[in-house]
Every structure is written in C-alpha cells, then in structure tokens.
Design an enzyme around this catalytic site. Structure first.
Site, mmCIF file in Angstrom:
data_model
loop_
_atom_site.group_PDB
_atom_site.id
_atom_site.type_symbol
_atom_site.label_atom_id
_atom_site.label_comp_id
_atom_site.label_asym_id
_atom_site.label_seq_id
_atom_site.Cartn_x
_atom_site.Cartn_y
_atom_site.Cartn_z
ATOM 1 N N ASP A 25 0.794 -1.254 0.000
ATOM 2 C CA ASP A 25 0.000 0.000 0.000
ATOM 3 C C ASP A 25 0.820 1.294 0.000
ATOM 4 O OD1 ASP A 25 -1.937 -1.927 0.211
ATOM 5 O OD2 ASP A 25 -2.752 -1.240 2.125
ATOM 6 N N LYS A 130 -6.584 -4.961 -3.170
ATOM 7 C CA LYS A 130 -7.221 -5.612 -2.023
ATOM 8 C C LYS A 130 -8.278 -4.690 -1.406
ATOM 9 C CE LYS A 130 -3.485 -4.328 1.231
ATOM 10 N NZ LYS A 130 -4.228 -3.583 2.227
ATOM 11 N N LYS A 133 -7.671 -4.805 4.788
ATOM 12 C CA LYS A 133 -6.366 -4.458 5.328
ATOM 13 C C LYS A 133 -5.356 -5.559 5.002
ATOM 14 C CE LYS A 133 -8.244 -0.786 7.093
ATOM 15 N NZ LYS A 133 -8.236 0.412 6.246
ATOM 16 N N VAL A 158 3.192 0.321 4.222
ATOM 17 C CA VAL A 158 2.486 1.071 5.260
ATOM 18 C C VAL A 158 1.040 0.554 5.372
ATOM 19 C CG1 VAL A 158 3.882 3.127 4.894
ATOM 20 C CG2 VAL A 158 1.754 2.890 3.594
ATOM 21 N N THR A 159 0.430 0.790 6.543
ATOM 22 C CA THR A 159 1.059 1.236 7.759
ATOM 23 C C THR A 159 1.397 0.001 8.597
ATOM 24 O OG1 THR A 159 -1.042 1.511 8.957
ATOM 25 C CG2 THR A 159 -0.194 3.432 7.785
ATOM 26 N N CYS A 163 -2.114 -2.435 7.770
ATOM 27 C CA CYS A 163 -2.076 -3.376 6.646
ATOM 28 C C CYS A 163 -0.839 -4.274 6.645
ATOM 29 C CB CYS A 163 -2.220 -2.614 5.335
ATOM 30 S SG CYS A 163 -3.889 -1.923 5.175
HETATM 31 C C1 C5J Z 1 -3.089 0.657 5.501
HETATM 32 C C2 C5J Z 1 -4.810 1.916 6.601
HETATM 33 N N1 C5J Z 1 -2.585 0.440 4.297
HETATM 34 N N2 C5J Z 1 -3.993 2.348 7.558
HETATM 35 N N3 C5J Z 1 -4.353 1.162 5.570
HETATM 36 O O1 C5J Z 1 -2.437 0.438 6.507
HETATM 37 O O2 C5J Z 1 -5.989 2.212 6.620
#
Ligand code: C5J
Length: 221
Positions: A25, A130, A133, A158-159, A163
C-alpha cells in the site's frame, strides 16, 4: 542455495528462488497530502521516511531476480466491495468514495489510489488490489505465491500496525515466513511503529522476523 537474513529474533535462512518481496500500500492516498490518511487527521510526512529504504530493498530484489509484488488498498467505483461499515467508520465528511484533491478516496483508477512514482511497479510485478487491510483477504495473492513456490516474504510498506500487520498475520497462519523491514515500513504513530515491530518478533518470532533494509540489501547482494 540457502542464504541468511541477519534478523531478529534470530537469523532467517531463505532461498532466493522461494522468496518474494511484497510492498504494501505505498499509495498516494496514504503518503501524500489530500488522501485517505490525511482525511483521517494524520500527518502523512511521518510515512515518507519509509520510501528511501523501500526503494533500496526494491532495487536489490530486482537485481537479485526476486519475485516482487505490490498491493493497493481500495474499492471498485460503485463501492460494492466495500463494507458499508468501512465507509461509515470515523464519520468523515470526505471519506472512502468521496471526492478529494487526488480523486475519489481509495477508489481504483483514481490518482490517489495509485502507487507513488518512486516505487512504481515495472512489467512482471503483479499488483494485488485488495479491499481489506490484509493482502490475502478476497485476493489471489496466496495462489500467486504458491504457484511460484514462495516460502519466505520480505515485507515493506504502510502502515505497520494496520495493513502490514494484518498481512503478516495472515501470511504467518498460512505457513509463510515473513521478515518485516523495519525502516521500510511506517506508521502515523511513532509508538505504534516501535510496538508493531516488537510484536512481530516477540516470543521467538510469533509472527515473523524484523530486519533493517541494510541487512536485506546485504543478503540479496
Ligand atoms: C493501511 C490503513 N494500508 N492504515 N491502511 O495500513 O488504513
């Protein structure tokens, strides 16, 4: 040939042909002003320190011929794959599906949903879109990894506590061995970054291993 990642809580043996790099992500919606992360009230600059180390690992993986995959969190234009609870969460005025400065927030095909230019995928590197998460939920990630005989995952992105953690936990339950790259992951909350990494490697590596990008790059050289 078996090689070794210098990692915590102990060194992790790996075979390059059975190893993949998965970058979670690294999207404009999380790393640039005006995206989903910013709409949630976060300081997106906190995530940007992960870009350089992530790029170093990506370049090393490409040079070593390691299988590379990227993920993006997001939804179809009609949001039919997004639980209404996810849209409603936080009571945001500009939430998922709403128009933001980089297009509709977390919607596929919008500029904000795409991967940042610094880490843009090249030909042959699958992008896993996706809705959740975790990168295994409602995707063909596991099929792609099994078809390539992948056993070990290098995980960046991240994060860390959202995820990255969810994906590592899913992978661990499926029998994959994950090494999370400490400086190539990031959180909007410094204490979550520290504790998130501690949780991975605690109790003898309950979810996996943790190593800095320098150790990953050295092992792939
Ligand atoms: C991810 C989020 N990618 N923090 N998504 O961690 O909503």
């Amino acid at each position: 040939m078996t090689q070794v990642f210098k990692a915590e809580p102990y060194d992790l043996p790996f075979e390059p042909e059975h190893t993949a790099l998965i970058i979670i992500d690294m999207q404009r919606d999380f790393l640039e002003p005006g995206g989903f992360g910013a709409m949630l009230g976060n300081d997106v600059s906190l995530l940007r320190s992960a870009i350089g180390p992530c790029k170093a690992v990506l370049d090393a993986a490409r040079r070593a011929g390691i299988f590379v995959l990227h993920t993006r969190e997001g939804h179809s234009t009609d949001l039919s794959d997004c639980p209404p609870t996810k849209v409603a969460r936080g009571g945001l005025k500009t939430g998922i599906g709403a128009q933001g400065p980089m297009g509709r927030i977390l919607v596929r095909g919008e500029p904000g949903h795409d991967i940042i230019p610094e880490l843009y995928p090249i030909a042959g590197e699958p992008i896993i879109d996706k809705p959740g998460k975790g990168a295994f939920y409602a995707t063909d990630l596991e099929l792609k990894l099994r078809n390539r005989g992948i056993k070990t995952l290098i995980v960046c992105g991240v994060t860390t506590e959202v995820c990255v953690h969810t994906t590592v936990r899913e992978a661990n339950d499926r029998g994959f061995e994950c090494v999370v790259v400490s400086d190539a992951t990031g959180s909007y909350f410094p204490e979550f970054q520290r504790i998130g990494l501690e949780q991975i490697k605690a109790q003898g590596g309950i979810f996996g291993w943790v190593a800095p990008s320098s150790a990953i790059v050295a092992a792939l050289a």
